[in-house]
Structures are given as C-alpha cells and as structure tokens.
Design a protein around this motif. Structure first.
Motif, PDB file in Angstrom:
ATOM      1  N   ASP A  57      15.912 -62.147 -13.136  1.00 32.65           N
ATOM      2  CA  ASP A  57      16.834 -62.232 -12.012  1.00 32.65           C
ATOM      3  C   ASP A  57      18.062 -63.042 -12.404  1.00 32.65           C
ATOM      4  OD1 ASP A  57      15.402 -60.746 -10.118  1.00 32.65           O
ATOM      5  OD2 ASP A  57      14.093 -62.448  -9.697  1.00 32.65           O
ATOM      6  N   THR A  58      19.224 -62.608 -11.922  1.00 27.98           N
ATOM      7  CA  THR A  58      20.480 -63.308 -12.171  1.00 27.98           C
ATOM      8  C   THR A  58      21.153 -63.629 -10.845  1.00 27.98           C
ATOM      9  OG1 THR A  58      21.663 -61.196 -12.380  1.00 27.98           O
ATOM     10  CG2 THR A  58      20.809 -62.188 -14.407  1.00 27.98           C
ATOM     11  N   GLN A  59      22.076 -64.579 -10.882  1.00 23.99           N
ATOM     12  CA  GLN A  59      22.716 -65.029  -9.651  1.00 23.99           C
ATOM     13  C   GLN A  59      23.819 -64.096  -9.184  1.00 23.99           C
ATOM     14  OE1 GLN A  59      23.930 -69.075 -10.422  1.00 23.99           O
ATOM     15  NE2 GLN A  59      21.947 -69.891  -9.806  1.00 23.99           N
ATOM     16  N   PHE A  87      18.836 -61.926 -23.279  1.00 25.33           N
ATOM     17  CA  PHE A  87      17.455 -62.259 -22.946  1.00 25.33           C
ATOM     18  C   PHE A  87      16.520 -61.861 -24.084  1.00 25.33           C
ATOM     19  CE2 PHE A  87      19.549 -61.555 -18.852  1.00 25.33           C
ATOM     20  CZ  PHE A  87      19.125 -62.642 -18.106  1.00 25.33           C
ATOM     21  N   ASP A  88      15.430 -62.620 -24.212  1.00 27.68           N
ATOM     22  CA  ASP A  88      14.334 -62.266 -25.116  1.00 27.68           C
ATOM     23  C   ASP A  88      13.127 -61.946 -24.247  1.00 27.68           C
ATOM     24  OD1 ASP A  88      12.032 -62.350 -26.862  1.00 27.68           O
ATOM     25  OD2 ASP A  88      13.295 -63.337 -28.347  1.00 27.68           O
ATOM     26  N   ILE A  89      12.667 -60.707 -24.314  1.00 28.67           N
ATOM     27  CA  ILE A  89      11.630 -60.269 -23.385  1.00 28.67           C
ATOM     28  C   ILE A  89      10.244 -60.789 -23.744  1.00 28.67           C
ATOM     29  CG2 ILE A  89      12.958 -58.194 -22.867  1.00 28.67           C
ATOM     30  CD1 ILE A  89      10.989 -56.590 -24.531  1.00 28.67           C
ATOM     31  N   THR A  90      10.097 -61.451 -24.891  1.00 25.98           N
ATOM     32  CA  THR A  90       8.786 -61.990 -25.273  1.00 25.98           C
ATOM     33  C   THR A  90       8.565 -63.401 -24.760  1.00 25.98           C
ATOM     34  OG1 THR A  90       9.626 -62.856 -27.385  1.00 25.98           O
ATOM     35  CG2 THR A  90       8.780 -60.594 -27.367  1.00 25.98           C
ATOM     36  N   LEU A  91       9.615 -64.048 -24.270  1.00 27.08           N
ATOM     37  CA  LEU A  91       9.488 -65.436 -23.819  1.00 27.08           C
ATOM     38  C   LEU A  91       8.957 -65.495 -22.391  1.00 27.08           C
ATOM     39  CD1 LEU A  91      12.794 -66.965 -25.244  1.00 27.08           C
ATOM     40  CD2 LEU A  91      10.532 -66.848 -26.303  1.00 27.08           C
ATOM     41  N   ALA A  92       8.199 -66.524 -22.115  1.00 32.01           N
ATOM     42  CA  ALA A  92       7.607 -66.676 -20.782  1.00 32.01           C
ATOM     43  C   ALA A  92       8.654 -67.090 -19.740  1.00 32.01           C
ATOM     44  CB  ALA A  92       6.478 -67.706 -20.824  1.00 32.01           C
ATOM     45  N   GLU A  93       9.638 -67.890 -20.164  1.00 30.55           N
ATOM     46  CA  GLU A  93      10.640 -68.362 -19.215  1.00 30.55           C
ATOM     47  C   GLU A  93      11.630 -67.249 -18.882  1.00 30.55           C
ATOM     48  OE1 GLU A  93      10.062 -69.713 -22.147  1.00 30.55           O
ATOM     49  OE2 GLU A  93       8.877 -71.470 -21.604  1.00 30.55           O
TER      50      GLU A  93
END
Length: 354
Positions: A57-59, A87-93
């Motif tokens: 999600d983005t602002q 974005f890195d789709i493997t990261l949890a954040e």
C-alpha cells in the motif's frame, strides 16, 4: 479466462514478470486515481486460479509498474505524489527498499532498460523524463519534453535510445550517446498526426487535428518501428528511418481513447490495445505478407497500410487501462486490467477471427 478482483482499487497498469510466467504485477489506485491510496498487487497464477501473493500500500495513487530486469524479486511503482518506489517482494516489511522524489507532478510511466538492465526511466506530468540507476540516490539525467509525458520507454534494441509520447502529440526519440548541448539528447520529434503517405492512385491525405498521445511501444523485432495511440482512438506506426513520410500503418476501430498498446513478443506484426471503450483488441499492421493466413487486408477503409483488427475482447465493464503479453509459452496469453477492479488473464487466440 481467469479473473482477479482488486477490491476497492481501480487498475492502471499490469505487467508480467520477465522471469516467471505465473507472476503478474498490477498498479492500482483508490477512487479512480483522483484521490486516496494506491496498491501494488503481486499476483500468482495457480491451479486454483489467480491469487494475491503479496501487496504493497502507498499513500498516493499508483499509475504504472515495471519489473526489474536484473533482480527477479524487485519491482518499481510510479506514484501520484511524484515519487518512484522500489519494492522487494521477498521481504516481510511492506515498505519500499528505495524511493526517489525528484518529479514535481504525477509519475505516469516507468520502464526498465531491457538491454543493459542497470538503469530505468520515469516520465511525468511535469514535462520531463528522468534516467535512474537503482543504486544511486539522484537521477543520472533529465530530458525535458515541455509537455505532459504519458509514456516513455527504452528501446528494446539499444541501451542508449529511448522514446516518449506526450500531450502535444509528438513522438520524441532521444539518444544518450549524443552530446547533451541545447538539444538534451533529442534526435527526433515526429508529429503523430501527420497524414499517411498516399498510395498510388490516391490523393494525399488530409491532416488531422492533434490530440493527446497516451501510449506507445517499440516493435520487438523491427528496431525502426514504433506504434503510438491516444485520445483520437487511432493507432499509428512510424518507421523512424523516414519519419517525415508519416505513419506506415493506421489502425482505426476503437470508440474512445486508446489507453495502452503493446507489440507482441512473439509475432512481429501483431499488437494489442486497451481502450476507454471497455475493450481490448488485437491487430495486425499488415506487414506479414506472404505468411499463409496472415496477409494484410484492406477490409476496413479506415485502416491504412494493410492492417486490420483481428479480434475484440469485451469482458471488462469499465475503462481498460492496462494490457501486457506473457513472454513465455504459447504465443497468445496476456493480462488486462481496468477501472472495473478486475484483472483478466486470457488467450488472444480465442478471440481472433480467421
């Protein structure tokens, strides 16, 4: 035909992964992109249908997306607040790993360099294109267009050539190998609404009032060929070796503005279009002469150059804003998205006529 619902978000751009045939990204915006948040979906094609593997999600609204050509898990998003997010789709954040904010207005397109794979570009309503390296904090170059620039792309044939179309109805071509000087690497500016060349026995065509150009794409097999489309509902292709001759093919049939076009990665004469008339259409530009079953025809007097419409998909119920081909497997699978909060995955061959 497979379907996924982007509940509460209206699609703006869809892109197949260049590494996996089962992964698709969709850039979407709340409230049709007028106000509110954006969401970047990462979708997977599974035996149970299309599923959301992850989303960010983005602002502000998202208007476009493109996958990294050098890292299979990284993806860019073009934002309405003038920023570009990686974005890195493997990261949890669920946060971007990098962000850039040099544009003064909405970023409407992003595109990765398909040849060197170490740079990408962005174009904005602020009237400029910027070149970036994902490991550098500031842009590498700024190319002014002095006009709202809806679509910009690197050439798939040269790492230093790029093009754009904008609200002033010009197709611009830049070559980063040239001296910057006063031209800012601009090598060509083609008026999109130049009338086509007259065929033998025909009077010269009349010019058409310029209108905003919204989308364009380089042919994947013919380095000199670029197609453009926009508000006037017509697709035109240009041979950059002789731009003053006007379009080599003109394809008419959409009832409203053409929002996105994409040449096939498998066939040199075929392209897809997505339009505000709620349809996607597949076309041939008429260049496949001598190929059985694919000879150009002049069945539609509004089409010039032997091109014609080959089929129409009308399953969307609102503006269709994005379309993209799958690079892998059989030559025909594609994905489309629109303001009806739907992503459709379908086979172009199923809608093509004889």
């Amino acid at each position: 035909m497979l379907e996924f619902r982007t509940q509460g978000f209206n699609g703006y751009g869809v892109k197949y992964s260049p590494f996996f045939d089962s992964r698709i990204a969709v850039a979407a915006s709340a409230n049709f992109g007028l106000v509110g948040n954006g969401r970047l979906y990462i979708l997977g094609l599974t035996p149970n249908g299309v599923v959301a593997e992850k989303w960010f999600d983005t602002q502000d609204s998202l208007f476009d997306t493109t996958w990294s050509e050098s890292h299979e898990n990284q993806i860019l998003a073009a934002c309405g607040d003038g920023s570009i997010k990686l974005f890195d789709i493997t990261l949890a954040e669920p946060f971007p790993i990098r962000a850039w904010s040099e544009h003064a207005r909405e970023v409407f397109s992003v595109h990765w360099n398909l040849v060197t794979k170490d740079t990408f570009l962005s174009s904005s309503w602020d009237g400029c294109i910027k070149i970036w390296n994902p490991s550098v904090d500031a842009s590498l170059a700024t190319l002014p267009t002095h006009s709202c620039t809806y679509s910009a792309q690197f050439s798939p044939h040269s790492p230093s050539m790029l093009s754009c179309v904008s609200s002033d109805s010009q197709l611009r071509v830049f070559d980063l190998r040239t001296p910057a000087s006063a031209s800012n690497h601009l090598t060509m500016s083609v008026p999109i609404h130049t009338p086509p060349r007259a065929k033998p026995g025909m009077a010269p065509g009349m010019g058409i009032a310029p209108s905003e150009a919204l989308t364009h794409d380089w042919n994947k097999y013919r380095p000199e060929l670029v197609a453009c489309a926009g508000v006037d509902r017509t697709i035109r292709s240009f041979d950059l070796r002789m731009p003053s001759a006007g379009p080599v093919a003109v394809l008419s049939g959409h009832d409203y503005a053409v929002r996105k076009i994409s040449w096939s990665p498998h066939l040199s004469d075929v392209l897809l279009s997505a339009s505000y008339d709620m349809t996607c259409r597949v076309w041939t530009d008429g260049s496949a002469v001598g190929v059985p079953g694919k000879e150009g025809q002049m069945g539609d007097p509004m089409c010039f150059g032997g091109g014609r419409e080959m089929g129409k998909m009308g399953r969307h119920t609102e503006f269709v804003t994005g379309v993209d081909w799958c690079l892998f497997g059989a030559e025909g699978w594609c994905a489309s998205c629109g303001w009806d909060e739907r992503v459709l995955v379908w086979d172009v061959r199923a809608i093509m006529g004889p």
